[in-house]
Design a protein around this motif. Structure first.
Motif, PDB file in Angstrom:
ATOM      1  N   UNK A 245       0.817  -1.213   0.000  1.00  0.00           N
ATOM      2  CA  UNK A 245       0.000   0.000   0.000  1.00  0.00           C
ATOM      3  C   UNK A 245       0.850   1.262   0.000  1.00  0.00           C
ATOM      4  N   UNK A 246       0.262   2.303  -0.597  1.00  0.00           N
ATOM      5  CA  UNK A 246       0.875   3.631  -0.644  1.00  0.00           C
ATOM      6  C   UNK A 246       0.735   4.330   0.714  1.00  0.00           C
ATOM      7  N   UNK A 247       1.758   5.073   1.086  1.00  0.00           N
ATOM      8  CA  UNK A 247       1.646   5.883   2.302  1.00  0.00           C
ATOM      9  C   UNK A 247       1.044   7.245   1.997  1.00  0.00           C
ATOM     10  N   UNK A 252      -5.680   5.529   0.154  1.00  0.00           N
ATOM     11  CA  UNK A 252      -4.875   4.324  -0.017  1.00  0.00           C
ATOM     12  C   UNK A 252      -4.337   3.836   1.326  1.00  0.00           C
ATOM     13  N   UNK A 253      -3.838   4.777   2.113  1.00  0.00           N
ATOM     14  CA  UNK A 253      -3.219   4.401   3.379  1.00  0.00           C
ATOM     15  C   UNK A 253      -4.232   3.788   4.347  1.00  0.00           C
ATOM     16  N   UNK A 254      -5.325   4.506   4.601  1.00  0.00           N
ATOM     17  CA  UNK A 254      -6.255   4.040   5.631  1.00  0.00           C
ATOM     18  C   UNK A 254      -7.033   2.804   5.184  1.00  0.00           C
ATOM     19  N   UNK A 320      -3.444  -8.192  -0.831  1.00  0.00           N
ATOM     20  CA  UNK A 320      -4.212  -6.950  -0.871  1.00  0.00           C
ATOM     21  C   UNK A 320      -3.283  -5.843  -1.366  1.00  0.00           C
ATOM     22  N   UNK A 321      -3.792  -4.980  -2.235  1.00  0.00           N
ATOM     23  CA  UNK A 321      -2.958  -3.908  -2.775  1.00  0.00           C
ATOM     24  C   UNK A 321      -3.757  -2.618  -2.900  1.00  0.00           C
TER      25      UNK A 321
END
Length: 495
Positions: A245-247, A252-254, A320-321
């Motif tokens: 996942x992206x920060x 995306x993060x949550x 998961x992505x």
């Protein structure tokens, strides 16, 4: 919140919704659509001279001046029994779905009762009409996010000062957060189009959200995995769950952090693989989001090369992505195919986007989550389903929209339900007086409103975010498998 009397201004164009885009002559000679120092005051904004769809097709480096895209209002005579309520909306040049659905809604509401408007009051002999002012704020890609953010705030602030609206429709993209302070400053309800729950945690009394909690998107996939493992009498502790996942971007993060936290709580063998898309992890001069080698490395970490061993306890990983379409999703998927990865579950944020529709034969059995699905059976007085709204949009705006179009359409209808509910037992509803003198009471009435929309049931929790229903979960089935299952079903029926 300012006086309604002050905002009942002469219309720019009566009875019409217009979609025009401003092109100044000096910029046109340079092939640009805007200037380097545009006016940001609402009274000075020109009309746009391109449609909402045409705007989205502009090159990302084109300068776009702020301009008025729509000013939708009724041309019927205004009386004490037919007050007008104003909604303002500001979006970048992109995001047509976020703005165009609202135009359809306002036109439908204003056209009710032979053009008198939406009926309210106990006897339903008073009528409500809306004015929707939708402005294009510019192009953040051409001037940079920081400069566009300042421009967005300045334009919206001027719109609120000038028009004194009763409602703000939230924008798209990351500038959504900037509108919260303006809602508080002008004491005007903002209906945001943002899913992550953290957006609503700052106790701003004027910020509401129509989106359901996007953190719940991946949880049904994890739940179904848990049911499967329990049914197979296998160990949850030995089931790998890998999350890329992206920060950057709260969505995306949550969204992926929610499945990580739940997987850990449930006892899965969980590995979180986070990355900064704007960083350069290997210092090769290529941003992580575009660095194929870097993305392949994350893919290998999530699902290493080679088959799962043949032991009885071996289990295929659940993947998961929370990534974007294009290079990120494409590279990770290609790597997994190449290295023989065979996941038990594959959940991607991109599975419910247009990208998935174009790649459905290469993403068999992918799962995803979203705000809305075309199979939802919700309806309203104008359309039998959200899909009908999208079909209408094809002829009205020239493109087939996504769920944001349905959300945008639902917001003015939600506002109409808010006002109708507030005056439901009054013989002579004083809409102007209520907004001018009792705005706080109106705001509280929205907080406790429970209603049905084409987007589904809407009600607000303690953070003023929609908690009327859960998110939409879905899974892609390859066409070959679908045809096979249909044939098997037909054979069973014939026996």
């Amino acid at each position: 919140m300012g006086s309604m009397a002050n905002q009942l201004l002469p219309p720019l164009i009566l009875g019409l919704s217009f979609a025009l885009f401003f092109l100044n002559p000096t910029s046109a000679e340079k092939g640009l659509a805007g200037s380097t120092s545009p006016s940001l005051a609402f009274p000075d904004l020109p009309l746009c001279n391109q449609t909402s769809l045409e705007l989205t097709k502009l090159s990302s480096d084109v300068l776009v001046d702020p301009c008025i895209l729509y000013d939708v209002r009724s041309d019927a005579e205004m009386t004490d029994n037919t007050p007008e309520v104003t909604i303002v909306h500001l979006t970048p040049y992109s995001c047509p779905d976020h703005r165009d659905g609202a135009v359809t809604a306002v036109e439908k509401l204003n056209g009710d009762n032979k053009g008198k408007g939406y009926a309210i009051g106990f006897d339903k002999d008073h009528y409500l009409r809306f004015r929707l002012v939708s402005v294009i704020g510019g192009n953040p890609n051409s001037i940079g996010t920081s400069l566009y953010s300042d421009q967005h705030v300045a334009v919206l602030d001027s719109m609120l000062e000038t028009l004194k609206p009763q409602y703000i429709m939230g924008t798209c993209t990351s500038v959504s957060s900037l509108e919260k302070a303006l809602a508080l400053k002008h004491k005007t309800v903002l209906m945001a189009q943002v899913g992550p729950p953290g957006f609503y945690k700052d106790n701003n009394p004027y910020v509401f959200g129509i989106h359901v909690n996007s953190d719940t998107y991946p949880l049904p996939a994890l739940q179904s995995l848990r049911f499967h493992i329990n049914g197979e009498r296998k160990s949850i502790a030995k089931q790998p769950v890998r999350v890329i996942y992206r920060t950057k971007s709260e969505f995306f993060y949550s969204t992926c952090r929610s499945v990580i936290d739940k997987a850990i709580l449930d006892g899965f063998d969980t590995t979180a693989i986070e990355y900064d898309p704007e960083g350069d992890e290997d210092d090769n001069g290529v941003l992580n989001k575009d660095d194929v080698a870097f993305l392949e490395g994350m893919a290998d970490q999530a699902c290493p090369s080679g088959p799962v061993d043949g032991s009885e306890d071996a289990q295929h990983p659940a993947l998961f992505a929370c990534v974007t379409a294009g290079v990120e999703a494409g590279t990770i998927l290609a790597r997994w195919r190449a290295n023989g990865c065979r996941p038990g579950v594959t959940w991607f944020t991109t599975a419910t986007w247009g990208w998935a529709e174009s790649n459905k034969d290469t993403i068999p059995f992918f799962q995803g989550g979203g705000q809305w699905h075309k199979n939802f059976a919700y309806s309203d007085q104008y359309f039998d389903s959200g899909q009908d709204v999208l079909d209408y949009g094809v002829s009205a705006y020239g493109y087939h929209g996504n769920y944001d179009h349905v959300v945008s359409y639902a917001i003015p209808l939600l506002f109409s339900q808010h006002i109708k509910s507030f005056f439901r037992i009054q013989n002579t509803p004083d809409v102007v007086g209520a907004f001018e003198n009792n705005y706080e009471e109106m705001r509280r009435a929205l907080l406790v409103l429970r209603t049905e929309t084409i987007f589904g049931p809407v009600s607000f929790n303690e953070d003023q975010r929609n908690a009327g229903r859960g998110a939409a979960g879905m899974q892609w089935i390859p066409s070959s498998s679908s045809e096979k299952h249909i044939q098997l079903f037909e054979n069973e029926l014939s026996e």
